[in-house]
Design a protein around this motif. Structure first.
Motif, PDB file in Angstrom:
ATOM      1  N   ALA A 177       0.821  -1.208   0.000  1.00 29.00           N
ATOM      2  CA  ALA A 177       0.000   0.000   0.000  1.00 29.00           C
ATOM      3  C   ALA A 177       0.853   1.256   0.000  1.00 29.00           C
ATOM      4  O   ALA A 177       0.554   2.231  -0.708  1.00 29.00           O
ATOM      5  N   ALA A 178       1.921   1.248   0.788  1.00 27.10           N
ATOM      6  CA  ALA A 178       2.809   2.409   0.816  1.00 27.10           C
ATOM      7  C   ALA A 178       3.424   2.645  -0.559  1.00 27.10           C
ATOM      8  O   ALA A 178       3.506   3.793  -1.032  1.00 27.10           O
ATOM      9  N   ALA A 179       3.857   1.578  -1.215  1.00 24.17           N
ATOM     10  CA  ALA A 179       4.441   1.717  -2.552  1.00 24.17           C
ATOM     11  C   ALA A 179       3.441   2.293  -3.535  1.00 24.17           C
ATOM     12  O   ALA A 179       3.833   2.957  -4.514  1.00 24.17           O
ATOM     13  N   ALA A 180       2.146   2.070  -3.284  1.00 28.17           N
ATOM     14  CA  ALA A 180       1.102   2.631  -4.139  1.00 28.17           C
ATOM     15  C   ALA A 180       0.733   4.058  -3.745  1.00 28.17           C
ATOM     16  O   ALA A 180      -0.159   4.654  -4.356  1.00 28.17           O
ATOM     17  N   GLY A 181       1.406   4.595  -2.727  1.00 32.32           N
ATOM     18  CA  GLY A 181       1.175   5.979  -2.318  1.00 32.32           C
ATOM     19  C   GLY A 181       0.093   6.168  -1.279  1.00 32.32           C
ATOM     20  O   GLY A 181      -0.352   7.296  -1.047  1.00 32.32           O
ATOM     21  N   CYS A 182      -0.333   5.086  -0.624  1.00 30.55           N
ATOM     22  CA  CYS A 182      -1.385   5.184   0.384  1.00 30.55           C
ATOM     23  C   CYS A 182      -0.794   5.363   1.777  1.00 30.55           C
ATOM     24  O   CYS A 182       0.159   4.672   2.150  1.00 30.55           O
ATOM     25  N   HIS A 183      -1.369   6.264   2.550  1.00 37.80           N
ATOM     26  CA  HIS A 183      -1.015   6.418   3.951  1.00 37.80           C
ATOM     27  C   HIS A 183      -1.518   5.202   4.729  1.00 37.80           C
ATOM     28  O   HIS A 183      -2.443   4.504   4.293  1.00 37.80           O
TER      29      HIS A 183
ATOM     30  N   ARG B 113      10.309   5.365   1.975  1.00 35.73           N
ATOM     31  CA  ARG B 113      10.569   5.583   0.543  1.00 35.73           C
ATOM     32  C   ARG B 113       9.429   6.351  -0.120  1.00 35.73           C
ATOM     33  O   ARG B 113       9.661   7.246  -0.935  1.00 35.73           O
ATOM     34  N   ALA B 114       8.202   5.975   0.220  1.00 34.22           N
ATOM     35  CA  ALA B 114       7.041   6.597  -0.414  1.00 34.22           C
ATOM     36  C   ALA B 114       6.650   7.915   0.235  1.00 34.22           C
ATOM     37  O   ALA B 114       5.797   8.632  -0.308  1.00 34.22           O
ATOM     38  N   ARG B 115       7.241   8.200   1.399  1.00 32.03           N
ATOM     39  CA  ARG B 115       6.954   9.427   2.137  1.00 32.03           C
ATOM     40  C   ARG B 115       5.471   9.546   2.461  1.00 32.03           C
ATOM     41  O   ARG B 115       4.847  10.594   2.305  1.00 32.03           O
ATOM     42  N   VAL B 116       4.908   8.421   2.922  1.00 30.35           N
ATOM     43  CA  VAL B 116       3.511   8.425   3.340  1.00 30.35           C
ATOM     44  C   VAL B 116       3.436   8.510   4.855  1.00 30.35           C
ATOM     45  O   VAL B 116       4.352   8.118   5.568  1.00 30.35           O
ATOM     46  N   ALA B 117       2.336   9.039   5.337  1.00 29.97           N
ATOM     47  CA  ALA B 117       2.108   9.140   6.778  1.00 29.97           C
ATOM     48  C   ALA B 117       1.664   7.783   7.314  1.00 29.97           C
ATOM     49  O   ALA B 117       1.129   6.938   6.586  1.00 29.97           O
ATOM     50  N   SER B 118       1.877   7.575   8.615  1.00 33.16           N
ATOM     51  CA  SER B 118       1.484   6.316   9.227  1.00 33.16           C
ATOM     52  C   SER B 118       1.114   6.532  10.682  1.00 33.16           C
ATOM     53  O   SER B 118       1.663   7.401  11.364  1.00 33.16           O
ATOM     54  N   VAL B 119       0.174   5.719  11.147  1.00 36.83           N
ATOM     55  CA  VAL B 119      -0.218   5.665  12.556  1.00 36.83           C
ATOM     56  C   VAL B 119      -0.438   4.196  12.897  1.00 36.83           C
ATOM     57  O   VAL B 119      -1.033   3.455  12.110  1.00 36.83           O
ATOM     58  N   VAL B 120       0.058   3.778  14.054  1.00 42.33           N
ATOM     59  CA  VAL B 120      -0.184   2.426  14.563  1.00 42.33           C
ATOM     60  C   VAL B 120      -1.179   2.541  15.714  1.00 42.33           C
ATOM     61  O   VAL B 120      -0.949   3.296  16.667  1.00 42.33           O
ATOM     62  N   PHE B 121      -2.274   1.802  15.622  1.00 46.56           N
ATOM     63  CA  PHE B 121      -3.344   1.923  16.608  1.00 46.56           C
ATOM     64  C   PHE B 121      -3.030   1.117  17.861  1.00 46.56           C
ATOM     65  O   PHE B 121      -3.460  -0.021  18.034  1.00 46.56           O
ATOM     66  N   CYS B 122      -2.255   1.722  18.748  1.00 46.48           N
ATOM     67  CA  CYS B 122      -2.081   1.234  20.114  1.00 46.48           C
ATOM     68  C   CYS B 122      -3.163   1.936  20.937  1.00 46.48           C
ATOM     69  O   CYS B 122      -3.083   3.153  21.171  1.00 46.48           O
TER      70      CYS B 122
END
Length: 308
Positions: free
Chosen positions: A91-97, A120-129
């Protein structure tokens, strides 16, 4: 960071299990700044049912993953960790956060692959803890992290998921049964201790009864902590407690609830990271660090005993 799309953010959901049905899909479908762009499932009939409940499009199969990514700005995951990890990298490689569940993988290599793909894709991310986003506990963590002088901490997260007569939907999850409390509830405990006491600099681990794992941690602040984690305890032993002791006295983690509201707060955090380009403290790099610590603990404690 990629250029933020115009609001609302289109978020696709990968997964159709109880966590997706009970928490993620309702939170995404009712968020005012989000459009649920679709639901993907490994079983077409499950994807159809969940998508229909929330007025979304259903996708399935390998081609369906790419179809969902193509109509999404971001994706949320409700999948076993080692299914989640390669799909998140894709998903990140496809440009999805990325809005990922904990743990992001059960191998360091898998977690690192996701983190590097997001970089690499410079996408944002959040891990749901969950405790980092539930209103009651997130405020408490921020308050304790702003105080100095913590001396020690004690965390216990003990469940009875596999006790005789237990009927939790989550007990049917093969990865939870195989990996035990260390990997399922360990991320929750660590997600509280690390921002307050600092990163772990020394770790000792040992097995207890059933799937129980005991940890002794030394933190960058100089404080120490002990952690007990289990999913297979008897019902009378169940409980969750996190206690900090230091110059400010004793602080105890408050209770929390509202899983849908907590996940909605994680969505808010992703939206903010997309808008500003500023990484969230509980991002995929933090998820990688949790995986490193859990893998080290597992290597030192040994695998969960096989239950007959």
């Amino acid at each position: 960071m990629t250029t933020p799309p115009a609001a609302p953010l289109r978020i696709g959901l990968l997964g159709t299990g109880p966590w997706a049905r009970n928490t993620q899909a309702p939170a995404l479908a009712t968020h005012p700044d989000v459009v649920l762009s679709g639901v993907w499932g490994r079983r077409p009939e499950a994807a159809d049912a969940l998508a229909a409940t929330h007025g979304a499009t259903a996708y399935s199969g390998d081609a369906g993953v790419d179809e969902l990514l193509a109509v999404s700005d971001a994706v949320a995951f409700a999948l076993p960790p080692d299914v989640q990890a390669p799909l998140a990298a894709r998903a990140a490689a496809a440009g999805c956060h990325l809005l990922m569940d904990k743990p992001i993988a059960t191998t360091v290599a898998g977690a690192r692959e996701v983190a590097e793909a997001a970089d690499r894709a410079r996408v944002a991310s959040v891990v749901f803890c969950t405790l980092r986003f539930a209103k009651e506990t997130s405020d408490w963590i921020a308050e304790q992290a702003g105080r100095d002088g913590w001396f020690t901490a004690r965390a216990q997260w003990i469940g009875a998921l596999y006790a005789p007569g237990a009927d939790s939907e989550y007990a049917a999850s093969p990865w939870r049964r195989d990996k035990g409390g260390l990997w399922d509830v360990g991320p929750h405990a660590l997600s509280v201790l690390l921002p307050v006491l600092g990163d772990v600099t020394e770790l000792t681990a040992a097995r207890g009864p059933a799937d129980t794992t005991h940890l002794i941690l030394r933190h960058g602040s100089g404080a120490s902590s002990t952690v007990t984690l289990a999913l297979a305890a008897p019902p009378g032993a169940v409980g969750t407690e996190i206690e900090l002791r230091g110059e400010a006295g004793v602080a105890t983690l408050p209770g929390w609830g509202d899983a849908v509201g907590s996940f909605r707060a994680a969505v808010d955090a992703l939206l903010e990271a997309v808008r500003t380009g500023v990484p969230h403290p509980c991002d995929v790099r933090f998820g990688l660090r949790l995986t490193e610590l859990l893998a080290e603990a597992e290597a030192k404690a040994g695998p969960v005993p096989v239950r007959s």
